[in-house]
Structure formats: C-alpha cells, structure tokens
Design an enzyme around this catalytic site. Structure first.
Site, short mmCIF file in Angstrom:
data_model
loop_
_atom_site.label_atom_id
_atom_site.label_comp_id
_atom_site.label_asym_id
_atom_site.label_seq_id
_atom_site.Cartn_x
_atom_site.Cartn_y
_atom_site.Cartn_z
N THR A 135 -1.75 -7.53 -1.18
CA THR A 135 -2.59 -4.88 -1.21
C THR A 135 -1.19 -4.75 -2.65
O THR A 135 0.26 -5.03 -2.48
CB THR A 135 -1.97 -4.41 -0.03
OG1 THR A 135 -2.48 -3.35 -0.16
CG2 THR A 135 0.01 -4.72 0.66
N ASP A 137 -0.87 -2.31 -3.20
CA ASP A 137 -0.31 -0.93 -2.84
C ASP A 137 1.28 -1.35 -1.97
O ASP A 137 1.81 -0.10 -1.50
CB ASP A 137 -0.81 -0.27 -1.98
CG ASP A 137 -2.20 0.38 -2.65
OD1 ASP A 137 -2.65 0.95 -3.60
OD2 ASP A 137 -3.32 0.57 -1.57
N GLY A 181 -2.06 3.64 -5.49
CA GLY A 181 -1.55 4.29 -4.57
C GLY A 181 -1.97 5.09 -3.74
O GLY A 181 -1.52 6.61 -4.10
N ARG A 182 -2.78 5.20 -2.45
CA ARG A 182 -3.24 6.04 -1.89
C ARG A 182 -2.46 6.84 -0.72
O ARG A 182 -2.27 8.00 -1.35
CB ARG A 182 -4.22 5.43 0.05
CG ARG A 182 -5.37 6.76 0.40
CD ARG A 182 -6.32 5.65 0.88
NE ARG A 182 -6.25 4.59 1.78
CZ ARG A 182 -6.51 3.64 1.42
NH1 ARG A 182 -7.53 3.37 0.53
NH2 ARG A 182 -5.61 2.32 2.13
N GLU A 237 -2.41 8.36 -7.30
CA GLU A 237 -3.49 9.16 -6.89
C GLU A 237 -3.48 10.15 -5.76
O GLU A 237 -4.20 11.19 -6.04
CB GLU A 237 -5.07 8.10 -7.70
CG GLU A 237 -4.62 7.23 -6.11
CD GLU A 237 -5.31 6.08 -5.89
OE1 GLU A 237 -6.54 6.37 -6.67
OE2 GLU A 237 -5.34 5.20 -4.94
N LEU A 287 -8.14 -1.64 -14.50
CA LEU A 287 -7.04 -2.64 -15.35
C LEU A 287 -5.56 -2.88 -14.38
O LEU A 287 -4.94 -3.77 -14.64
CB LEU A 287 -6.66 -2.25 -16.22
CG LEU A 287 -7.48 -1.16 -17.20
CD1 LEU A 287 -7.40 -0.41 -18.53
CD2 LEU A 287 -8.55 -2.67 -17.54
N ARG A 289 -4.64 -4.02 -11.74
CA ARG A 289 -4.97 -4.74 -10.31
C ARG A 289 -6.00 -5.85 -11.02
O ARG A 289 -5.73 -7.15 -10.07
CB ARG A 289 -5.63 -3.71 -8.85
CG ARG A 289 -6.84 -4.25 -9.47
CD ARG A 289 -7.33 -3.34 -7.43
NE ARG A 289 -8.93 -3.34 -7.60
CZ ARG A 289 -9.33 -2.79 -6.89
NH1 ARG A 289 -9.22 -1.76 -6.71
NH2 ARG A 289 -10.52 -3.09 -6.92
#
Length: 387
Positions: A135, A137, A181-182, A237, A287, A289
C-alpha cells in the site's frame, strides 16, 4: 497430488507491486516448485470467473521486467464480496488443485485474505493462504512500513522539491499540492523529506490525522506572507473538520472506494477569496504511485523480498498470516521479516502517531524524518538558488 499456486492482486497498484509478483515467482524457481503458478486476472473478479494466467514457464529474463513496470501486470480489482463468494472461491480452488493462495494488497485485500482463510478453515481444507503487504498509503497495521510507500514517498519528496524551486524562482503565489492518502497522512508527511536544509521544502503540511481548521489555515498562510511571497503547502486529499466531515464533499463513493473532491483547488480558492492573494492547486494523483523514474530502490528490494518470504512461509506450512517488516535495532537501517496473523491486520488502518506530528499540527517532527528517510532510497539531487 501436486498442488498449484494462485496469486491475486487487490486494490490500488503501486510502483513496486509487480516486484512482489517477481519475488514470489522467482522463489518458486529457486525452490524447484513442481506445481502450476497461476495468477487471477484482475484480482478476485478473475478468481470468481476462473480466469487464470499461467505463469509457470514464463521466461525469467522477461519476468525481470516486472521490477521496472508500475501498476500490476496481472490486473487488480476492488470487487465487493459476499459470504457466498468465499464459498465459491473455495470450490474453484479445489477444482483447480490450488494448494497455495497469495493475496498482495492493502487493508481491503488483507480483509479478503482473512475471510477466505476463515472459510477454508470451516471446511477443513488443506489450502494455505498468505498475505503480501502492499500500500502506498502505508496504513497496514503491525508492519513497520509497507512496500509501495517508499516509492510514493520518494516521488512526493522530489516533486515537492522541484515545485519549491519553481516557486522560489517566481515567488508570486501560494501553491497547494494535494497528496494521496485517504485517512493516513504518510504520503503528505513524506513531502518534508524534499530538502533537509529546508530551502526547497514545503512551508506547511496538513494531515488527515489533525482536524482541519479553516481559520487556522488562513492564519498560517497570512503569517507566512508577512515574511515571504511564495509559499508551498501540501495537504492530504482526506482532510476532515473537527466533526469528521470531509472539507470537500466526496464526489463519488462505493463501499471503501472514495473519490474525493478537489482539496487543493478548494484551499487555493480560500487563499484567493479570503486573503486576496494569488494561489493555485496541484494534484499529482496517480503519477505519485506510478513513477518508475522515481521508484525507491529500497522499496523495490523489499517488495521482492516480501513476495519471496510469503512463498517460503506457505510451503513451510504457514497459513492465515501476512509477511511484515521490523527494523533491527542498534544498527543503520536494516529490516527483517516476520509473520503476523491476518486477523491482526484486517481493515485496521494505521495512521500517523502523535510523535510524528508537530505541536502546531501543520508539519512533522524530526522523528518522522529520521524514520522515513531510509525508505526513499538514495539522497535526492541537490539544488541551488541565488534568489
């Protein structure tokens, strides 16, 4: 009876996801595995459709291209699953004589891995199930970090450094860069590695772990504008207010998949409207990732290692576990792998700890920089400015 292998990718790709695929397949060759090596085309969707890619005899020299290919060469998915789907999976695995299943992914994928493991246990079948962490993240539990993060962190640090140089040369506006990144701010935080001297580093960071306060944000910007005319801000984000609501309403959401509104544009517009100063938003998005040019060599090496260790653990009899990393203390950066029970990982999001966030909630501490620096690989190129 010779048992076969099935490899499944899940969730969003990374710059080194294929590295773990390579590591696993390479390990089957080194250990002279005699069964078939299958991959499910497009994740669990491919498993349920019995759409398998046979990689058993694919030339190893061509497989090495996986290490320099972003995304996932076998496809991935975020297909919602029900209990009956797991029952069907077990039937399909038995039909194709699959004795080893490897899930490479993040939180949702590890949840799928755990649920399949539980279903297999209920039926007392001899099918080993292992998780391989992935991940960008960096929000998987237990493991020190996850493959995919180091490359995303390097991309973010270098890109922010370049933007800082641009703004330094033409210091006429506030630039807000939106980071993926949630619910976890690891990628946002990594932008601080842009420049240890601070000359080409962002001025402010806003993490999802810290409730966003619009007035404080504007005050932070206004204070900086008193001493400099060009400012670089990095914002997650997934920023939420003190009530836990996104500061920009998500434009679309299905299950765990959320398509966020444009946070960078929103914050830039606040600066323009409330402070009357030029501002613009930037959004690297995918871009960040998918960059092989800025892939971390450390990240790739560890991704390959994770795939190999998952195979070795499964053929040695392990099941219902995920490969994880921990640092070897009292040494320069070195890691070792260990196995963690999948139940400890399933859908548990690991966010930035307090000791990594500065007192003002708009930056990171030296402890975070020291932790993150080894993961991005070699030092970023130096820059110079006479302005």
């Amino acid at each position: 009876m010779t048992q076969n292998i099935l490899i499944i990718h899940g969730g969003g790709p990374t710059a080194v996801m294929n590295g773990s695929l390579y590591g696993l397949i390479e390990a089957t060759r080194k250990h002279q595995f005699t069964g078939k090596v299958f991959a499910a085309r497009n994740g669990t969707e491919g498993l349920l459709k019995e759409d398998f890619i046979d990689l058993t005899d694919f030339p190893l020299e061509k497989l090495s291209l996986l290490k320099q290919t972003p995304g996932t060469a076998i496809g991935t998915s975020r297909t919602p699953l029900e209990k009956d789907d797991y029952e069907q999976m077990v039937h399909i695995l038995n039909k194709h004589e699959v004795g080893y299943v490897f899930f490479n992914g993040g939180n949702g994928t590890m949840d799928t891995c755990g649920r399949l493991f539980q279903t297999i246990q209920e039926h007392s079948f001899d099918i080993k199930v292992m998780g391989i962490p992935k991940t960008m993240d960096n929000d998987l539990a237990i493991t020190d970090h996850s493959p995919g993060f180091g490359s995303a962190a390097r991309y973010m640090a270098q890109s922010v450094k370049e933007i800082c140089a641009d703004v330094k040369g033409l210091p006429i506006h506030v630039v807000v860069i939106e980071a993926l990144g949630r619910n976890a701010g690891w990628i946002t935080a990594a932008s601080q590695l842009a420049d240890p001297s601070g000359e080409f580093a962002p001025d402010l960071l806003y993490l999802p772990e810290v409730p966003f306060d619009e007035d404080k944000f504007l005050s932070d910007i206004a204070d900086l504008l008193k001493v400099k005319s060009g400012i670089v801000v990095v914002a997650s984000e997934g920023l939420v207010d003190k009530e836990g609501k996104p500061i920009v309403k998500p434009i679309f959401q299905v299950g765990r998949a959320t398509y966020f509104g444009d946070v960078s544009a929103h914050l830039a517009n606040l600066v323009i409207q409330k402070l009357g100063y030029k501002a613009r938003g930037e959004k690297p998005g995918l871009l960040g990732r998918a960059s092989i040019a800025l892939q971390s060599s450390v990240d790739l090496e560890e991704a390959v290692l994770a795939g190999a260790k998952a195979f070795e653990a499964a053929v040695a009899g392990s099941s219902g576990q995920m490969v994880a990393f921990r640092r070897i203390e009292d040494s320069d950066y070195q890691i070792e792998t260990f196995l963690v029970d999948i139940e400890e990982v399933m859908l548990y999001e690991r966010t930035m700890p307090e000791e990594f966030i500065n007192e003002n909630g708009n930056g990171v501490t030296q402890a975070f920089i020291d932790w993150c620096q080894p993961l991005i690989g070699p030092d970023l190129p130096d820059m110079i400015s006479f302005n």
